[in-house]
Design an enzyme around this catalytic site. Structure first.
Site, PDB file in Angstrom:
ATOM      1  N   HIS A   1      -3.972 -14.173  -6.391  1.00  0.00           N
ATOM      2  CA  HIS A   1      -4.326 -14.143  -4.969  1.00  0.00           C
ATOM      3  C   HIS A   1      -5.847 -14.135  -4.893  1.00  0.00           C
ATOM      4  CE1 HIS A   1      -3.835 -12.712  -0.730  1.00  0.00           C
ATOM      5  NE2 HIS A   1      -4.968 -12.059  -0.992  1.00  0.00           N
TER       6      HIS A   1
ATOM      7  N   ASP B   1      -9.099 -14.199  -2.656  1.00  0.00           N
ATOM      8  CA  ASP B   1      -9.618 -13.984  -1.312  1.00  0.00           C
ATOM      9  C   ASP B   1     -10.885 -14.810  -1.155  1.00  0.00           C
ATOM     10  OD1 ASP B   1      -7.875 -11.745  -0.186  1.00  0.00           O
ATOM     11  OD2 ASP B   1      -8.405 -11.010  -2.172  1.00  0.00           O
TER      12      ASP B   1
ATOM     13  N   ASP C   1      -0.323  -7.461   1.854  1.00  0.00           N
ATOM     14  CA  ASP C   1      -1.646  -7.475   1.206  1.00  0.00           C
ATOM     15  C   ASP C   1      -2.497  -6.347   1.774  1.00  0.00           C
ATOM     16  OD1 ASP C   1      -4.029  -8.111  -0.014  1.00  0.00           O
ATOM     17  OD2 ASP C   1      -4.377  -9.954   1.135  1.00  0.00           O
TER      18      ASP C   1
HETATM   19  O1  LIG Z   1      -7.269  -9.506   1.473  1.00  0.00           O
HETATM   20  C1  LIG Z   1      -7.571  -8.450   0.958  1.00  0.00           C
HETATM   21  C2  LIG Z   1      -8.504  -7.483   1.608  1.00  0.00           C
HETATM   22  O2  LIG Z   1      -8.807  -7.911   2.868  1.00  0.00           O
HETATM   23  C3  LIG Z   1      -6.936  -8.099  -0.292  1.00  0.00           C
HETATM   24  O3  LIG Z   1      -6.342  -9.158  -0.974  1.00  0.00           O
HETATM   25  C4  LIG Z   1      -7.478  -7.013  -1.136  1.00  0.00           C
HETATM   26  O4  LIG Z   1      -8.332  -7.499  -2.116  1.00  0.00           O
HETATM   27  C5  LIG Z   1      -6.378  -6.241  -1.766  1.00  0.00           C
HETATM   28  O5  LIG Z   1      -6.901  -5.199  -2.518  1.00  0.00           O
HETATM   29  P1  LIG Z   1      -6.222  -3.758  -2.550  1.00  0.00           P
HETATM   30  O6  LIG Z   1      -6.139  -3.286  -1.123  1.00  0.00           O
HETATM   31  O7  LIG Z   1      -4.872  -3.946  -3.155  1.00  0.00           O
HETATM   32  O8  LIG Z   1      -7.151  -2.966  -3.379  1.00  0.00           O
HETATM   33 FE   LIG Z   2      -6.082 -10.917   0.402  1.00  0.00          FE
END
Ligand SMILES: O=C(CO)[C@@H](O)[C@H](O)COP(=O)(O)O
Ligand SMILES: [Fe+2]
Length: 208
Positions: A35, A37, A155
């Protein structure tokens, strides 16, 4: 049922200077997909982009060229979701549609039959390590009830302490950042998340 339980480590909080190595570490630990971002670079693997950007239209082609497999945009970020869905497909990617915590699930519902995956954000989009919002679970449950075969992703703040809620509500695609990346044994975290999710899915199919 949706296409099985899959675990996608979010590498937002990883060592971004060593992105390639971090991706390989996660795949070696049993990740089903990665995933990413946005903005992030891509490469060759199963890359599902989570585009937390204000004009998602402009990144479709670049992400397709970079090799992304799925392009997830935020419903709040576009005025014409239908055109964007079409463009993503024409560029050879699967379509994910995300909603922020403040957006009710009814806004997503009209698009559910045109997308591959619905993403219910369980934190405000932005950064990793935030607290899981359990009050988003009714959205997941509602979507699972209405669209039994839709892939539903959660997420934000998802890890061993919160996976049960997500799995019971009906999520089958699990993004987990800090809980996996910060673990000394990412494989065991990934396995735990997948097992909890698969057991809940199995129970649901028996109950039907
Ligand atoms: O999209 C996002 C944050 O906005 C995520 O994908 C975070 O990176 C997930 O990280 P954790 O909350 O699991 O630490
Ligand atoms: Fe994300």
């Amino acid at each position: 049922m949706a296409s099985g339980c899959r675990i996608g480590p979010s590498i937002l909080n990883s060592d971004l200077a060593n992105l390639g190595a971090e991706c390989l570490r996660m795949l070696d630990s049993g990740a089903d997909y990665l995933h990413l971002d946005a903005p992030c670079s891509s490469g060759r693997s199963v890359f599902y982009m989570h585009m937390m950007v204000s004009r998602p239209e402009q990144w479709v082609k670049p992400m397709a060229v970079a090799g992304a497999n799925q392009y997830t945009f935020h419903l709040e970020a576009t005025e014409n979701p239908g055109a964007l869905i079409k463009d993503i497909r024409e560029n050879g990617m699967k379509v994910g549609l995300a909603i922020k915590p403040g957006t009710t699930v009814e806004y997503l519902a009209p698009w559910a039959n045109q997308i591959d995956m619905a993403l219910v954000m369980t934190v405000e989009p932005g950064f990793g390590g935030q607290k899981f919002m359990e009050d988003m679970m009714p959205k997941v449950h509602w979507l699972r009830t209405q669209f039994p075969s839709l892939d539903i992703e959660v997420d934000g703040g998802v890890g061993p302490d919160t996976i049960h809620k997500c799995a019971e509500a009906g999520a089958n695609m699990i993004v987990s950042g800090s809980a996996i990346m910060r673990s000394e044994d990412p494989r065991s975290v990934i396995n735990l998340l997948r097992n909890v999710c698969s057991e809940a899915a199995q129970k649901r199919s028996l109950d039907r």
